[in-house]
Design an enzyme around this catalytic site. Structure first.
Site, short mmCIF file in Angstrom:
data_model
loop_
_atom_site.label_atom_id
_atom_site.label_comp_id
_atom_site.label_asym_id
_atom_site.label_seq_id
_atom_site.Cartn_x
_atom_site.Cartn_y
_atom_site.Cartn_z
N ARG A 27 0.86 -1.20 0.00
CA ARG A 27 0.00 0.00 0.00
C ARG A 27 0.88 1.23 0.00
NH1 ARG A 27 -1.61 1.84 4.55
NH2 ARG A 27 -2.40 -0.12 5.39
N TYR A 80 -16.08 17.07 -15.56
CA TYR A 80 -16.33 15.63 -15.63
C TYR A 80 -17.37 15.28 -14.55
CZ TYR A 80 -15.59 10.65 -14.98
OH TYR A 80 -15.78 9.31 -14.83
N ASP A 152 -6.94 18.86 -14.91
CA ASP A 152 -7.27 17.49 -15.29
C ASP A 152 -6.89 17.36 -16.77
OD1 ASP A 152 -8.47 15.16 -16.18
OD2 ASP A 152 -10.26 15.38 -14.94
N LYS A 177 -7.82 6.26 -19.41
CA LYS A 177 -8.14 6.78 -20.75
C LYS A 177 -6.90 6.71 -21.65
CE LYS A 177 -11.88 7.46 -18.39
NZ LYS A 177 -12.24 8.75 -17.81
C1 LIG Z 1 -12.68 9.23 -16.52
C2 LIG Z 1 -12.33 10.59 -16.06
C3 LIG Z 1 -12.06 10.84 -14.71
C4 LIG Z 1 -12.20 9.78 -13.62
O1 LIG Z 1 -11.29 8.76 -13.75
P1 LIG Z 1 -11.59 7.21 -13.34
O2 LIG Z 1 -10.32 6.54 -13.76
O3 LIG Z 1 -12.79 6.78 -14.12
O4 LIG Z 1 -11.82 7.18 -11.88
C5 LIG Z 1 -11.68 12.13 -14.36
N1 LIG Z 1 -11.60 13.11 -15.28
C6 LIG Z 1 -11.87 12.90 -16.58
C7 LIG Z 1 -11.77 14.03 -17.55
C8 LIG Z 1 -12.24 11.64 -17.02
O5 LIG Z 1 -12.54 11.44 -18.31
#
Ligand SMILES: *Cc1c(COP(=O)(O)O)cnc(C)c1O
Length: 359
Positions: A27, A80, A152, A177
């Protein structure tokens, strides 16, 4: 050549308090995760990378470190959905206040600031409307307000845009992603150049537990190796798809920062290498027509998420953004979002044309 998957939850110690290679329990740290963290830090040009079990795990730790009860955070007016839900449904219960703002409008950002504003949360391009914020301009405003700027960078990926160099304090990724890129692993990351902040983030991550397993870290590392070539191809394909849609009679409006008519085009061209693989559009026939298009494609798979090599289609209002229905962040019902993959572009264009012809 290849980082091993260190499938060990614990590590033998040389003596009480004598750690072998700095690892004690997975962890707190794991060698496969360390390799991923060094890779992510290098990609974003930051000193510290911290990998998480998901993008939301990363967001949660970051907001807990930046905010305390009574503090205020500015979020994008089309944030998001999961980020909005975290702020509105979880952190609000702990006394955190927020204001949704169109960060494409720096004047609106200035007007939203309060003496208690500790963080500005920026997404560019935004999800699902592909809005563009000028990161350097937003960073200037945040700095004068003594608020931390979070970007982000999930939609752009570090190959197309590096927010730390433009003045951001922290970059966040859902590595699920583009960084992972193959729709086979969920993960998140934070990257910063601030030593003190990195220490607090590591402490809070270890205290709360959102860590990726070693195999997840390995898959993400494997994906990251092809990030540059994938992003070039995603961008090539999305540009062609956006142009075709922009000239199609059944399409009302196309949202893609690579199009000259996009209001954020110039800023995007200044801060991004290319314009990425995400394209949204509205259809002339409204919500019903949008749902019909989503059901009619054969190559674009109807699914949530984005950034993988296979093309996806979805209806944000009913799917990824259902959690913002009825809020200030509600998205249009006639909107369709595409994650344009790396397949043969003629096949992708033909598939969308045949789907739109069914309207
Ligand atoms: C998918 C996404 C998230 C969240 O991420 P997870 O891996 O699904 O927890 C945050 N910001 C954006 C822009 C996203 O597309």
């Amino acid at each position: 050549m290849i980082t091993p998957v260190h499938l060990s939850s614990t590590f033998a110690q040389d003596g009480v308090g004598g750690l072998r290679g700095g690892y004690e329990y997975s962890r707190s740290a794991n060698p496969t995760r360390t390799a991923l963290q060094e890779c992510l830090a290098a990609l974003e040009g930051g000193r510290h990378g911290i990998a998480f079990g998901s993008g939301m795990g990363a967001s949660d730790v970051l907001l807990r470190v930046l905010l305390k009860p009574g503090d205020h955070v500015v979020i994008p007016h089309d944030a998001y959905g999961g980020t909005f839900r975290l702020v509105d449904k979880v952190l609000a219960r702990w006394g955190v206040e927020y204001t949704p703002v169109d960060l494409g409008d720096v004047g609106a950002l200035r007007a939203a600031l309060r003496p208690t504003t500790r963080a500005v949360w920026c997404e560019t391009p935004t999800n699902p409307l592909l809005g563009i914020a000028d990161i350097a301009a937003v960073a200037d405003v945040a700095r004068t307000a003594r608020a931390r700027l979070v970007v982000d960078n999930t939609f752009a990926s570090p190959y197309l845009q590096q927010p730390l160099a433009l003045g951001a304090d922290v970059v966040l990724h859902s590595t699920t992603k583009y960084v992972g890129g193959h729709s086979d692993v969920v993960g998140g990351a934070l990257v910063t150049g601030d030593d003190e902040l990195a220490e607090e983030l590591r402490f809070t991550q270890n205290a709360t537990g959102s860590v990726p397993g070693p195999f997840d870290a390995w898959l993400t590392l494997r994906g990251a190796k092809t990030l540059a070539v994938r992003m070039e191809r995603h961008s090539d394909n999305a540009e062609r798809v956006a142009e075709m849609l922009a000239g199609h009679p059944a399409v009302a409006r196309v949202y893609y920062p690579g199009l000259a008519q996009h209001p954020g085009h110039e800023v995007a061209a200044k801060q991004m290498r290319r314009f990425g693989g995400m394209v949204s559009f509205t259809v002339a026939g409204g919500r019903e027509a949008a749902l019909k298009v989503c059901a009619a494609t054969r190559l674009f798979t109807l699914a949530e998420s984005l950034g993988g090599v296979e093309s996806l289609i979805e209806h944000p209002a009913a799917m990824t953004h259902a959690s913002v229905t009825g809020s200030a962040l509600e998205v249009p019902g006639d909107l369709v979002r595409l994650s344009v993959g790396i397949e043969d572009v003629e096949d992708l264009v033909d598939d969308l044309r045949q789907a739109l012809a069914q309207l």
